[in-house]
Design an enzyme around this catalytic site. Structure first.
Site, PDB file in Angstrom:
ATOM      1  N   TYR A  52       0.846  -1.192   0.000  1.00 10.78           N
ATOM      2  CA  TYR A  52       0.000   0.000   0.000  1.00 10.78           C
ATOM      3  C   TYR A  52       0.878   1.237   0.000  1.00 10.78           C
ATOM      4  O   TYR A  52       2.046   1.212   0.380  1.00 10.78           O
ATOM      5  CB  TYR A  52      -0.993   0.016   1.165  1.00 10.78           C
ATOM      6  CG  TYR A  52      -0.432   0.351   2.526  1.00 10.78           C
ATOM      7  CD1 TYR A  52      -0.339   1.668   2.969  1.00 10.78           C
ATOM      8  CD2 TYR A  52      -0.007  -0.655   3.390  1.00 10.78           C
ATOM      9  CE1 TYR A  52       0.159   1.965   4.233  1.00 10.78           C
ATOM     10  CE2 TYR A  52       0.476  -0.366   4.644  1.00 10.78           C
ATOM     11  CZ  TYR A  52       0.561   0.946   5.058  1.00 10.78           C
ATOM     12  OH  TYR A  52       1.055   1.250   6.303  1.00 10.78           O
ATOM     13  N   CYS A  53       0.284   2.339  -0.478  1.00 13.09           N
ATOM     14  CA  CYS A  53       0.928   3.643  -0.499  1.00 13.09           C
ATOM     15  C   CYS A  53      -0.109   4.643   0.007  1.00 13.09           C
ATOM     16  O   CYS A  53      -0.971   4.282   0.800  1.00 13.09           O
ATOM     17  CB  CYS A  53       1.439   3.944  -1.911  1.00 13.09           C
ATOM     18  SG  CYS A  53       2.682   5.252  -1.940  1.00 13.09           S
ATOM     19  N   TRP A  54      -0.050   5.902  -0.452  1.00 15.00           N
ATOM     20  CA  TRP A  54      -0.967   6.922   0.043  1.00 15.00           C
ATOM     21  C   TRP A  54      -2.418   6.638  -0.255  1.00 15.00           C
ATOM     22  O   TRP A  54      -3.250   6.655   0.628  1.00 15.00           O
ATOM     23  CB  TRP A  54      -0.605   8.306  -0.507  1.00 15.00           C
ATOM     24  CG  TRP A  54       0.434   8.979   0.310  1.00 15.00           C
ATOM     25  CD1 TRP A  54       1.724   9.217  -0.054  1.00 15.00           C
ATOM     26  CD2 TRP A  54       0.303   9.476   1.641  1.00 15.00           C
ATOM     27  NE1 TRP A  54       2.395   9.829   0.985  1.00 15.00           N
ATOM     28  CE2 TRP A  54       1.542  10.005   2.030  1.00 15.00           C
ATOM     29  CE3 TRP A  54      -0.737   9.523   2.548  1.00 15.00           C
ATOM     30  CZ2 TRP A  54       1.767  10.576   3.274  1.00 15.00           C
ATOM     31  CZ3 TRP A  54      -0.518  10.093   3.786  1.00 15.00           C
ATOM     32  CH2 TRP A  54       0.724  10.615   4.135  1.00 15.00           C
ATOM     33  N   CYS A  58      -2.215   7.833  -6.067  1.00 14.60           N
ATOM     34  CA  CYS A  58      -0.784   7.541  -6.075  1.00 14.60           C
ATOM     35  C   CYS A  58      -0.579   6.129  -6.606  1.00 14.60           C
ATOM     36  O   CYS A  58      -1.311   5.219  -6.233  1.00 14.60           O
ATOM     37  CB  CYS A  58      -0.251   7.635  -4.644  1.00 14.60           C
ATOM     38  SG  CYS A  58       1.435   7.064  -4.448  1.00 14.60           S
ATOM     39  N   TYR A  82      -3.451   3.979   2.210  1.00 16.70           N
ATOM     40  CA  TYR A  82      -3.499   4.533   3.565  1.00 16.70           C
ATOM     41  C   TYR A  82      -4.674   5.504   3.720  1.00 16.70           C
ATOM     42  O   TYR A  82      -5.363   5.514   4.735  1.00 16.70           O
ATOM     43  CB  TYR A  82      -2.170   5.235   3.871  1.00 16.70           C
ATOM     44  CG  TYR A  82      -2.114   5.848   5.242  1.00 16.70           C
ATOM     45  CD1 TYR A  82      -1.926   5.055   6.363  1.00 16.70           C
ATOM     46  CD2 TYR A  82      -2.251   7.225   5.415  1.00 16.70           C
ATOM     47  CE1 TYR A  82      -1.881   5.616   7.635  1.00 16.70           C
ATOM     48  CE2 TYR A  82      -2.194   7.785   6.679  1.00 16.70           C
ATOM     49  CZ  TYR A  82      -2.024   6.990   7.785  1.00 16.70           C
ATOM     50  OH  TYR A  82      -1.977   7.533   9.038  1.00 16.70           O
TER      51      TYR A  82
END
Length: 117
Positions: A52-54, A58, A82
């Site tokens: 996972y990222c932002w 993204c 996130y």
């Protein structure tokens, strides 16, 4: 993660500042650029990885997933990242401990645990 599924690791692919701002409890911090050199020391071979990222705006989780796939890991992306984890009122870990924000009713119903899709 709370079920402690064996052979599953959730990886936060954001940078150090984002990690300190908050991350999923139990996640492993491994920025995308470091995956080729550090994955083996943090994520055992044969482990299923969820990146996972932002958030949806993204593509960091996609790039991280590609790096893990190149190393031979089974990998998936956590949709929403996130941002949606936080907006749905799920717990996050910060330097001061675990916290939750109120549920954003544009992303999840406040009164139930499911959206009835």
């Amino acid at each position: 993660m709370t079920a402690r599924v064996p052979g599953l690791v959730v990886v936060d692919s954001r940078g150090p500042e984002a990690w300190r701002q908050g991350h999923l409890p139990g996640a492993v911090h491994l920025p995308t650029a470091e995956i080729p050199t550090r994955a083996a020391e943090l994520v055992p071979a044969g482990t299923a990885v969820v990146t996972y990222c932002w958030g949806p705006g993204c593509n960091g989780a996609t790039r991280a997933a590609l790096e893990f796939a190149r190393l031979g890991y089974r990998v998936k992306e956590m949709l929403g990242g996130y941002e949606y984890w936080v907006r749905e009122g799920l717990p996050v870990r910060t330097p001061t401990g675990e916290t939750r924000r109120p549920v954003d009713d544009l992303t999840a119903p406040r009164a139930t645990a499911r959206c009835d899709c």
